[in-house]
Design a protein around this motif. Structure first.
Motif, PDB file in Angstrom:
ATOM      1  N   UNK B  22     -32.192   4.112   7.512  1.00 50.89           N
ATOM      2  CA  UNK B  22     -32.591   3.872   6.198  1.00 50.89           C
ATOM      3  C   UNK B  22     -32.399   2.316   5.821  1.00 50.89           C
ATOM      4  N   UNK B  25     -34.347  -0.026   7.661  1.00 56.94           N
ATOM      5  CA  UNK B  25     -35.988  -0.060   7.087  1.00 56.94           C
ATOM      6  C   UNK B  25     -35.994  -0.764   5.816  1.00 56.94           C
ATOM      7  N   UNK B  26     -34.889  -0.345   5.129  1.00 59.31           N
ATOM      8  CA  UNK B  26     -35.002  -1.055   3.650  1.00 59.31           C
ATOM      9  C   UNK B  26     -34.966  -2.583   3.675  1.00 59.31           C
ATOM     10  N   UNK B  27     -33.875  -3.324   4.608  1.00 60.93           N
ATOM     11  CA  UNK B  27     -33.989  -4.706   4.818  1.00 60.93           C
ATOM     12  C   UNK B  27     -35.198  -5.260   5.409  1.00 60.93           C
ATOM     13  N   UNK B  30     -38.171  -5.419   2.674  1.00 61.14           N
ATOM     14  CA  UNK B  30     -37.985  -6.386   1.668  1.00 61.14           C
ATOM     15  C   UNK B  30     -38.183  -7.853   2.310  1.00 61.14           C
ATOM     16  N   UNK B  33     -41.881  -8.210   2.623  1.00 63.61           N
ATOM     17  CA  UNK B  33     -42.637  -8.481   1.054  1.00 63.61           C
ATOM     18  C   UNK B  33     -42.144  -9.926   0.810  1.00 63.61           C
ATOM     19  N   UNK B  53     -40.258   8.132   2.907  1.00 63.47           N
ATOM     20  CA  UNK B  53     -40.348   6.950   1.937  1.00 63.47           C
ATOM     21  C   UNK B  53     -40.834   5.862   2.358  1.00 63.47           C
ATOM     22  N   UNK B  54     -40.623   5.587   3.848  1.00 61.74           N
ATOM     23  CA  UNK B  54     -41.535   4.583   4.304  1.00 61.74           C
ATOM     24  C   UNK B  54     -42.873   4.493   4.296  1.00 61.74           C
ATOM     25  N   UNK B  57     -44.193   3.508   1.021  1.00 60.41           N
ATOM     26  CA  UNK B  57     -44.211   2.001   0.913  1.00 60.41           C
ATOM     27  C   UNK B  57     -45.552   1.521   1.642  1.00 60.41           C
ATOM     28  N   UNK B 293     -32.030  -9.412   3.970  1.00 59.10           N
ATOM     29  CA  UNK B 293     -32.705  -7.989   3.792  1.00 59.10           C
ATOM     30  C   UNK B 293     -32.615  -7.787   2.363  1.00 59.10           C
ATOM     31  N   UNK B 294     -32.552  -8.870   1.521  1.00 60.21           N
ATOM     32  CA  UNK B 294     -32.561  -8.679  -0.046  1.00 60.21           C
ATOM     33  C   UNK B 294     -33.782  -9.588  -0.460  1.00 60.21           C
ATOM     34  N   UNK B 295     -34.452 -10.065   0.647  1.00 60.58           N
ATOM     35  CA  UNK B 295     -35.577 -11.016   0.217  1.00 60.58           C
ATOM     36  C   UNK B 295     -35.183 -12.590  -0.106  1.00 60.58           C
ATOM     37  N   UNK B 296     -33.981 -12.796   0.147  1.00 58.87           N
ATOM     38  CA  UNK B 296     -33.467 -13.897  -0.717  1.00 58.87           C
ATOM     39  C   UNK B 296     -33.502 -15.111   0.518  1.00 58.87           C
TER      40      UNK B 296
END
Lengths: 286, 333
Positions: B22, B25-27, B30, B33, B53-54, B57, B293-296
């Motif tokens: 998970x 996937x999350x990173x 993000x 996006x 949950x994926x 999304x 992975x935070x979209x930064x």
């Protein structure tokens, strides 16, 4: 990020990251009774220092995330929980396509939903919070999510955001312990969050069939006037954050809603009068 | 674990995601996006077994991409109607062309502005027709307006008053101040018709333009998406006559670098000579993978270097100095 929390509110899961511990601790406290999310979140929100040194010097929170507004003004670090709320709202408002989003509060009774839409200051949040103390289930104070396929309303019961006079009004109805910390001097004035009750959290995944739409307006002499579907349709397109991008699906869902559900514009001088009017209108439903 | 590398690997081969937990996937989602590749990734993950949950999304991203596609095609149709009486060739560029042409690069692609190419001699007529049909100036500033008209490969951006959508009207594919000078007449002469009367660039020119856009103009923002376009375009058109065509537009080096990077990141099928990265290529790769992975945005130094480079590419030194002076003085006001 250095500090993070996962939050699941109704059908939507968020990941909120922060450069500071404070906002995350405040969120954890506000949402302490919510079941933690599992799996992969729908949205990421970041509470960041606008410049690296602003983490320490005159710290201010910039709201960023999957979806953001280019010229959002930073907030005082003391208002971090408000920044998180703005960030979560923005994700839904700009990114969500699974439901038609209506800027509205909503409550449920017997599997049927009462949806209250109106401008900020119309009293819709306070009214929903008060109704939740009279046997209704709080579904949300910000967004009603209308299922595009079934027309059912989904709950989004985040902590209710109360401003200025509404805080004192709600302190008459619920104990102080249900409230989060008082925030003063925010762009919206004095602000305090109210934790939804156990019922709202336990049943947050239960949909409800829309049965009545109200356009409340606080601070006027008592009056109730039925609204036709055409006017309701136009007003709700203005209250929807994703009606236009949803295209045909949004049009169909909204048309179905306004033709199936009676709508009333309700003017009221005080909350007790409004509750009485709501009960009367609800009892008169077929 | 690196979200940008995961994103690139899964775009190239969706089966790679089978082993993801998970957080991974999350990173990756993000980062997708942040790089405006959410719809593309959703399209690549269609039919792949993913966690629930994926899947939620993915469905949301797919709906969003379908809507962007519909709006982009509608906007192209609006421009077609406004410009049809002029009888000038109107060539769709970038994302709108990919979806209008049914190309692989258009699948799930995010599309913002409408980009069109018209003959330079017809620019005034095109501008007048668009203004008459409801488009308005975005940049009221006289310096910006004059800058665009004198030094850019496009008109100052126009936005439609009621639909709130932007159109960029190009007369060529690189600023006149850039060192390479593509043959704009050839781009239009060899463009191919679409069913509704609009046109798109021929297959090789589409790749040349995508490479020019990625490497010879701008600061590499959105680089992963632009490189994905190139991967898909090469996959459909091949590279047999590509180098010769690129040379005719003075863009041989840019196209070769785009080919090398596409091969290195997405495994694109390219000629043998494009299968090794140069030292400089590695900097471009480093810049393209500068999201976490935070979209930064990460790697500030690399980003800044490419920002400086973008101005260097676009302007000779004296002009750059004057431009920065004007912008700095305005910032002080």
């Amino acid at each position: 990020m250095r500090h993070a929390i996962g939050l699941k509110i109704g059908p939507v899961a968020f990941r909120v990251g922060s450069d500071w511990a404070g906002p995350i601790a405040a969120l954890a406290d506000l949402y302490r009774d919510y079941p933690p999310p599992t799996g992969v979140p729908d949205y990421t929100v970041r509470l960041e220092a606008a410049r690296p040194w602003r983490r320490w010097i005159r710290p201010s929170v910039t709201v960023r995330g999957d979806h953001m507004l280019p010229d959002a003004l930073p907030l005082d670090l003391a208002h971090g929980v408000l920044a998180a709320e703005i960030g979560m709202n923005l994700q839904l408002a700009l990114g969500e396509r699974r439901w038609l989003l209506l800027h509205a509060s909503s409550v449920e009774r017997d599997g049927r939903a009462l949806i209250m839409s109106g401008e900020s200051g119309s009293g819709k949040s306070t009214l929903a919070a008060v109704l939740a103390t009279r046997g209704w289930r709080l579904m949300g104070d910000e967004f009603a999510l209308i299922d595009l396929a079934t027309g059912a309303a989904r709950a989004f019961p985040r902590a209710t955001s109360l401003k200025n006079g509404a805080i004192d009004e709600m302190l008459r109805h619920v104990p102080d312990a249900r409230f989060g910390a008082a925030l003063t001097g925010t762009p919206k004035g004095r602000l305090r969050h109210l934790r939804p009750d156990a019922q709202a959290i336990a049943r947050m995944d239960a949909p409800a069939i829309p049965a009545l739409i109200l356009f409340p307006q606080f601070g006027r002499p008592e009056a109730a006037e039925a609204m036709g579907p055409a006017e309701t349709f136009v007003r709700l397109t203005q209250a929807s954050t994703n009606y236009v991008p949803l295209g045909r699906a949004g049009y169909d869902a909204l048309t179905r809603l306004v033709t199936a559900v009676p709508t009333v514009a309700v003017d009221y001088p005080d909350t007790d009068t409004a509750v009485g009017m709501v009960e009367q209108l609800w009892a008169a439903l077929p | 674990m690196n979200a940008a590398r995961d994103l690139v690997a899964v775009l190239a081969d969706p089966a790679q995601a089978a082993a993801f937990d998970d957080p991974r996937w999350t990173g990756m989602l993000c980062a997708a996006v942040a790089e405006r590749l959410a719809g593309t990734l959703a399209e690549r993950l269609a039919g792949v077994a993913v966690p629930d949950t994926v899947a939620a999304w993915r469905d949301n991203a797919a709906v969003q991409a379908a809507q962007e596609r519909r709006s982009a095609l509608w906007e192209a149709e609006m421009a077609r109607r406004a410009l049809a009486p002029l009888g000038v060739p109107v060539v769709l560029l970038k994302g709108t062309a990919y979806v209008a042409g049914g190309l692989a690069a258009g699948r799930g692609r995010s599309i913002g502005d409408l980009d069109i190419l018209v003959p330079r001699a017809k620019l005034d007529a095109v501008e007048a027709a668009l203004l008459a049909a409801g488009w308005e100036w975005v940049k009221p500033d006289p310096y910006d307006d004059a800058y665009y008209r004198q030094w850019m490969h496009e008109l100052p951006p126009l936005i439609h008053a009621s639909r709130d959508r932007m159109i960029d009207v190009h007369h060529t594919i690189l600023p006149p101040t850039a060192r390479p000078t593509p043959d704009a007449d050839l781009l239009i002469a060899d463009s191919v018709p679409l069913p509704d009367g609009l046109r798109m660039l021929c297959a090789d020119d589409r790749i040349v333009h995508a490479a020019a856009h990625l490497l010879a103009d701008g600061d590499m923002a959105g680089g992963l998406r632009n490189l994905w376009d190139i991967h898909c375009l090469i996959g459909e058109a091949g590279t047999d006559k590509l180098a010769a065509r690129a040379a005719r537009h003075g863009l041989g080096p840019a196209v070769a670098r785009a080919g090398r990077l596409a091969h290195a990141l997405y495994g694109t099928d390219v000629p043998v000579t494009w299968r090794r990265l140069t030292v400089a290529d590695r900097l471009f790769r480093r810049r393209m993978l500068a999201v976490d992975g935070w979209g930064r945005d990460v790697r500030r130094g690399t980003r800044f270097a490419f920002y400086v480079r973008s101005h260097w590419l676009r302007m000779p030194p004296l002009m750059l100095a004057r431009h920065l002076w004007v912008k700095w003085r305005r910032g002080k006001q």
